[in-house]
Design an enzyme around this catalytic site. Structure first.
Site, PDB file in Angstrom:
ATOM      1  N   ASN A  72       0.820  -1.205   0.000  1.00  0.00           N
ATOM      2  CA  ASN A  72       0.000   0.000   0.000  1.00  0.00           C
ATOM      3  C   ASN A  72       0.858   1.262   0.000  1.00  0.00           C
ATOM      4  O   ASN A  72       0.470   2.303  -0.541  1.00  0.00           O
ATOM      5  CB  ASN A  72      -0.929  -0.010   1.229  1.00  0.00           C
ATOM      6  CG  ASN A  72      -1.919  -1.165   1.188  1.00  0.00           C
ATOM      7  OD1 ASN A  72      -2.177  -1.745   0.145  1.00  0.00           O
ATOM      8  ND2 ASN A  72      -2.476  -1.511   2.343  1.00  0.00           N
ATOM      9  N   ASN A 172       0.174  -1.487  -6.990  1.00  0.00           N
ATOM     10  CA  ASN A 172      -0.176  -2.466  -5.964  1.00  0.00           C
ATOM     11  C   ASN A 172      -1.660  -2.428  -5.664  1.00  0.00           C
ATOM     12  O   ASN A 172      -2.221  -1.344  -5.451  1.00  0.00           O
ATOM     13  CB  ASN A 172       0.588  -2.141  -4.668  1.00  0.00           C
ATOM     14  CG  ASN A 172       0.200  -3.059  -3.524  1.00  0.00           C
ATOM     15  OD1 ASN A 172       0.535  -4.244  -3.536  1.00  0.00           O
ATOM     16  ND2 ASN A 172      -0.524  -2.533  -2.535  1.00  0.00           N
ATOM     17  N   GLU A 173      -2.298  -3.573  -5.674  1.00  0.00           N
ATOM     18  CA  GLU A 173      -3.702  -3.721  -5.234  1.00  0.00           C
ATOM     19  C   GLU A 173      -4.581  -2.555  -5.692  1.00  0.00           C
ATOM     20  O   GLU A 173      -5.286  -1.943  -4.884  1.00  0.00           O
ATOM     21  CB  GLU A 173      -3.773  -3.902  -3.719  1.00  0.00           C
ATOM     22  CG  GLU A 173      -3.076  -5.180  -3.273  1.00  0.00           C
ATOM     23  CD  GLU A 173      -3.345  -5.586  -1.830  1.00  0.00           C
ATOM     24  OE1 GLU A 173      -3.888  -4.774  -1.062  1.00  0.00           O
ATOM     25  OE2 GLU A 173      -3.005  -6.734  -1.485  1.00  0.00           O
ATOM     26  N   TYR A 242      -4.298 -13.628   1.983  1.00  0.00           N
ATOM     27  CA  TYR A 242      -3.889 -13.839   3.377  1.00  0.00           C
ATOM     28  C   TYR A 242      -4.943 -14.707   4.059  1.00  0.00           C
ATOM     29  O   TYR A 242      -6.133 -14.623   3.738  1.00  0.00           O
ATOM     30  CB  TYR A 242      -3.788 -12.500   4.111  1.00  0.00           C
ATOM     31  CG  TYR A 242      -2.666 -11.626   3.615  1.00  0.00           C
ATOM     32  CD1 TYR A 242      -1.368 -11.803   4.060  1.00  0.00           C
ATOM     33  CD2 TYR A 242      -2.911 -10.602   2.693  1.00  0.00           C
ATOM     34  CE1 TYR A 242      -0.329 -10.984   3.610  1.00  0.00           C
ATOM     35  CE2 TYR A 242      -1.879  -9.789   2.233  1.00  0.00           C
ATOM     36  CZ  TYR A 242      -0.597  -9.984   2.694  1.00  0.00           C
ATOM     37  OH  TYR A 242       0.419  -9.191   2.244  1.00  0.00           O
ATOM     38  N   GLU A 290       1.948 -11.600  -2.823  1.00  0.00           N
ATOM     39  CA  GLU A 290       1.690 -11.426  -1.383  1.00  0.00           C
ATOM     40  C   GLU A 290       0.887 -12.625  -0.918  1.00  0.00           C
ATOM     41  O   GLU A 290      -0.230 -12.848  -1.409  1.00  0.00           O
ATOM     42  CB  GLU A 290       0.896 -10.149  -1.097  1.00  0.00           C
ATOM     43  CG  GLU A 290       1.706  -8.878  -1.223  1.00  0.00           C
ATOM     44  CD  GLU A 290       0.962  -7.649  -0.705  1.00  0.00           C
ATOM     45  OE1 GLU A 290       0.175  -7.772   0.268  1.00  0.00           O
ATOM     46  OE2 GLU A 290       1.176  -6.576  -1.288  1.00  0.00           O
ATOM     47  N   GLN A 345       5.362 -10.740   5.023  1.00  0.00           N
ATOM     48  CA  GLN A 345       6.548 -10.102   4.506  1.00  0.00           C
ATOM     49  C   GLN A 345       7.787 -10.795   5.080  1.00  0.00           C
ATOM     50  O   GLN A 345       7.649 -11.946   5.503  1.00  0.00           O
ATOM     51  CB  GLN A 345       6.500  -8.610   4.829  1.00  0.00           C
ATOM     52  CG  GLN A 345       5.271  -7.928   4.170  1.00  0.00           C
ATOM     53  CD  GLN A 345       5.285  -6.407   4.227  1.00  0.00           C
ATOM     54  OE1 GLN A 345       6.270  -5.766   4.537  1.00  0.00           O
ATOM     55  NE2 GLN A 345       4.139  -5.790   3.921  1.00  0.00           N
TER      56      GLN A 345
END
Ligand code: AHR
Length: 502
Positions: A72, A172-173, A242, A290, A345
């Site tokens: 982010n 990103n995202e 996740y 991720e 991470q």
């Protein structure tokens, strides 16, 4: 006692593992960079301020590629802030995580850290608050030799040779409402396409990752529309996911890898649909850049606008390590399409490696999830075999027909070695496990070692005071019998069985 069997054949393979499947991720977030990889005041800090104790742990994991600088964070980042003389770098309010960014570390420093860690950099550009212009300038800064504005700026900053960064993420995202500069699929597809063109015109040797969905539940139309605009210009599409156990339903939690498996299959199907529509000859590969367990730290307080506070510091349990093991096996079993993946991470922030700040004692240690990653990275680089598995299943709240056995076999032809990874998902019963290797030509088999990781307490954790509460041991009972390997996989256990064929 449950029973399970695996049949392997050298002719039946999934594919070769790209080592970058064992990548990781460092974001400017919490204590990942500051007090994680970089802490000039730490007793082990080198001349550049990098913690050697952390570097040693990273090297044990064997991480070939590290995504940077977000996450982010990257969607509001001005990369120029992190270059040049440190005393001239601006401090900025960092809006993604509500902290102050000092910019003491930027790409100048990070590429140097990555070299020390034996990793290459997967660099993300800001397509949230910025666009193609700043992205192509960054490629020029990193990869152009000399004689142009940004290449010469890098040289003035003390880096005569280009950084040679090959892999780049186009933002990103961008599908997430939480993202600075979030976009619709059409808006993003267009800007990603234009950024990709400029970046590749600047350096034709780079490869590009376009943003897929931020989670398995969000995938579908996004991928189709984004790929419609970018298919010819990019090399990979990203996936993020996740998993967690907030309801303390371990049977369901242990089934998380089924969601990851479905997610990968779905994205492959969508990419292949676009390939067909475009009559393209190119196959789109996947970058699962991720993935991890992340839920322990949700809602943890921190001081707004502080520098490098404790954020997202999940303390991982033994059961989290089992889930990470099953997720790793799932990535390996899709190695024909998943070419890169990043455990999110690496240090302190939802990470296998934890540190204390120097003023708090300065210790560094390995969390539970460190070990399955270390094992797969060490023994999972080879040819994944397309195993035939027979085992009982169970129904969990989130999935039906969950196999009690999750396993993956990797063949190292030159070394005449097969490494088997396995998790017994049963919370009650051990499992009698047989692996049939007769198709490998009646070679004499021997077990090099059978590593196991288990614990009576599913919630056991490693801490600075007790860093070895959950560690693997070479205490499994696997043995060769004829052309087979016979072993007991303890209830809720992680196993690595290394077999030599003479
Ligand atoms: O890894 C933590 C965060 O998770 C990343 O910044 C973001 O990309 C994802 O939502």
């Amino acid at each position: 006692m449950l029973t399970s069997s695996l049949i392997l054949h050298p002719a039946y393979t999934v594919g070769e593992v790209d080592p970058r499947i064992f990548g990781s991720f460092i974001e400017h977030l919490g204590r990942a960079v500051y007090h994680g990889v970089y802490e000039p005041g730490h007793p082990t800090a080198d001349e550049e301020g990098f913690r050697k104790d952390v570097l040693d742990l990273v090297k044990k994991l064997g991480v070939p590629i590290v995504r940077y600088p977000g996450g982010n964070f990257v969607s509001g980042y001005r990369w120029e802030d992190g270059t040049g003389p440190k005393d001239k770098r601006p401090r900025r309010p960092e809006l993604a995580w509500g902290v102050t960014e000092t910019n003491e570390v930027g790409i100048d420093e990070f590429q140097s850290w990555a070299k020390k860690a034996g990793s290459s950099v997967m660099m993300a550009v800001n397509l949230g608050t910025r666009g193609p212009e700043e992205a192509r300038n960054l490629v020029e800064y990193c990869n152009f030799k000399s004689g142009t504005y940004y290449a010469d700026l890098r040289r003035q900053n003390g880096f005569e040779e280009p950084f040679g960064i090959k892999t780049w993420c186009l933002g990103n995202e961008m599908d997430g409402a939480w993202q600075m500069g979030a976009k619709t699929a059409t808006e993003y597809g267009r800007i990603a396409c234009e950024a990709a063109k400029l970046m590749k015109w600047t350096d034709p040797d780079i490869e590009l990752v376009v943003c897929g969905s931020s989670g398995s539940g969000m995938c579908g139309d996004w991928e189709a529309e984004v790929l419609k605009h970018t298919y010819d210009h990019v090399d990979y599409i990203s996936l993020h996911s996740y998993y967690g156990n907030p309801a303390n339903d371990t049977a369901s939690f242990l089934a998380s890898s089924m969601d990851m498996d479905r997610f990968i299959r779905t994205v492959c199907a969508i990419a292949d649909y676009v390939k067909h529509v475009k009559r393209s000859k190119k196959t789109m590969y996947l970058s699962f850049d991720e993935w991890n367990v992340w839920f322990h730290s949700h809602g943890a307080p921190f001081e707004k606008w502080s520098v490098a506070p404790h954020q997202l510091e999940d303390v991982y349990t033994f059961e989290d390590a089992l889930v990470v093991g099953t997720l790793l096996m799932t990535l390996l079993k899709h190695c024909d399409r998943v070419k890169m993946a990043c455990l999110a991470q690496l240090v302190n922030v939802i990470a296998p490696i934890m540190t204390e700040n120097a003023e708090d004692g300065g210790r560094a240690w390995a969390q539970t999830i460190f070990y399955p990653f270390m094992h797969c990275s060490a023994y999972g680089r080879g040819t994944v075999l397309d195993a035939r598995i027979d085992c009982p299943t169970y129904d969990a709240k989130n999935a039906k027909g969950v196999p009690y056995l999750e396993s993956c076999a990797v063949y190292h032809e030159e070394e005449r070695e097969i490494d088997l990874f396995a998790v017994n998902r049963s919370l009650e019963e051990d499992m009698a496990f047989t692996c049939d290797l007769t198709a490998f030509g009646g070679k004499e088999l021997s077990v090099i070692e059978h590593l196991t990781m288990t614990n009576d307490d599913l919630k056991a954790v490693n801490t600075a005071d007790n860093p070895t509460a959950v560690v693997p041991e070479a205490n499994g009972d696997a043995q060769a019998e004829g052309g087979k390997i016979i072993a007991t996989l303890g209830k809720h256990s992680w196993n690595v069985v290394r077999v030599k064929m003479n």
